[in-house]
Design a protein around this motif. Structure first.
Motif, PDB file in Angstrom:
ATOM      1  N   ILE A  16       0.823  -1.203   0.000  1.00 49.41           N
ATOM      2  CA  ILE A  16       0.000   0.000   0.000  1.00 49.41           C
ATOM      3  C   ILE A  16       0.861   1.258   0.000  1.00 49.41           C
ATOM      4  O   ILE A  16       0.497   2.287  -0.574  1.00 49.41           O
ATOM      5  N   GLU A  17       2.054   1.184   0.621  1.00 53.42           N
ATOM      6  CA  GLU A  17       2.946   2.344   0.623  1.00 53.42           C
ATOM      7  C   GLU A  17       3.459   2.632  -0.786  1.00 53.42           C
ATOM      8  O   GLU A  17       3.601   3.784  -1.188  1.00 53.42           O
ATOM      9  N   HIS A  18       3.733   1.572  -1.557  1.00 49.77           N
ATOM     10  CA  HIS A  18       4.184   1.771  -2.938  1.00 49.77           C
ATOM     11  C   HIS A  18       3.055   2.325  -3.805  1.00 49.77           C
ATOM     12  O   HIS A  18       3.274   3.205  -4.648  1.00 49.77           O
ATOM     13  N   VAL A  19       1.852   1.799  -3.589  1.00 51.79           N
ATOM     14  CA  VAL A  19       0.696   2.303  -4.336  1.00 51.79           C
ATOM     15  C   VAL A  19       0.458   3.775  -4.008  1.00 51.79           C
ATOM     16  O   VAL A  19       0.143   4.585  -4.885  1.00 51.79           O
ATOM     17  N   LYS A  20       0.627   4.114  -2.756  1.00 54.42           N
ATOM     18  CA  LYS A  20       0.452   5.509  -2.331  1.00 54.42           C
ATOM     19  C   LYS A  20       1.400   6.432  -3.090  1.00 54.42           C
ATOM     20  O   LYS A  20       0.997   7.491  -3.591  1.00 54.42           O
TER      21      LYS A  20
END
Length: 242
Positions: A16-20
């Motif tokens: 989710i951090e990469h998607v963010k």
């Protein structure tokens, strides 16, 4: 957009951090307070997972939106957007008519004028009372740092200009520390509470800077010293009697 999140999932983004970072999810005016939950749900559905399995991003202040006016207002007019710190005896001082000065966000008692007295007259009267009798000072605003560890005395020797090896438990000593330019940076009284245990006081306005200064040297230059620091400014009330 929702399409961006689905595209990120198709392109292999799973964290989710990469998607963010890829989609700027949570970078809007709400700073993710509203949109992030929807974004997490969309990513979870795209990955065939439950929202709880995807997790959440790292939340950072401000958790509640702050207006630009509040931020700018810190330096405008008399009503400053600045925390106010009060000692445990603040009400006692108010009842006795104290005038306060702002020091390091603290409301520190300044002087106690009687009817018709200006500041100089009140201060002169209080000085004479202390000289001829006894004076009590609320010193709770001073910075206080708890210093512990087998190398605590060695650490103090490196910080201050005077020696601390022979300070016995129950005794205190005045000292001042120098900055890298050789000029006086701060001063205060340090008490030996027990072997390897000291309580240092700093100036009111310099408490945070001194704590950061000590941590800097411990972590970068003398990491071999077994010393542990704790800021206890808010935990101790101090009364000086003279």
């Amino acid at each position: 957009t929702a399409a961006d999140i689905r595209l990120a999932a198709r392109e292999g983004y799973r964290s989710i951090e990469h998607v963010k970072r890829y989609t700027a999810l949570g970078f809007g005016t709400d700073q993710g307070k509203l949109g992030n939950i929807n974004g997490l749900a969309i990513l979870a559905k795209s990955l065939g997972k439950l929202p709880g399995e995807v997790g959440t991003t790292t939340f950072r202040p401000n958790y509640t939106p702050v207006t630009f006016g509040a931020v700018a207002g810190r330096t405008l007019g008399e009503q400053r957007f600045d925390p106010v710190r009060k000692t445990a005896l603040h009400t006692w001082h108010l009842r006795r008519g104290a005038m306060f000065e702002d020091v390091g966000q603290w409301k520190r008692p300044w002087f106690y004028p009687r009817d018709g007295e200006d500041m100089h007259e009140a201060v002169n009267r209080e000085c004479l009372a202390a000289r001829n009798g006894v004076g009590v000072l609320d010193a709770s605003t001073l910075g206080k740092i708890d210093i512990r560890g087998p190398d605590a005395a060695d650490f103090l020797n490196l910080l201050y200009t005077n020696n601390w090896d022979n300070l016995q438990p129950g005794r205190c000593r005045y000292g001042f520390m120098l900055g890298e330019d050789g000029m006086v940076m701060d001063d205060g009284v340090t008490t030996c509470l027990a072997p390897g245990h000291y309580l240092m006081t700093t100036t009111t306005g310099g408490a945070a800077a001194v704590m950061a200064w000590m941590e800097r040297w411990l972590q970068t230059e003398w990491p071999h010293l077994k010393v542990y620091l704790t800021s206890v400014t808010d935990q101790w009330s101090v009364m000086s009697v003279a």
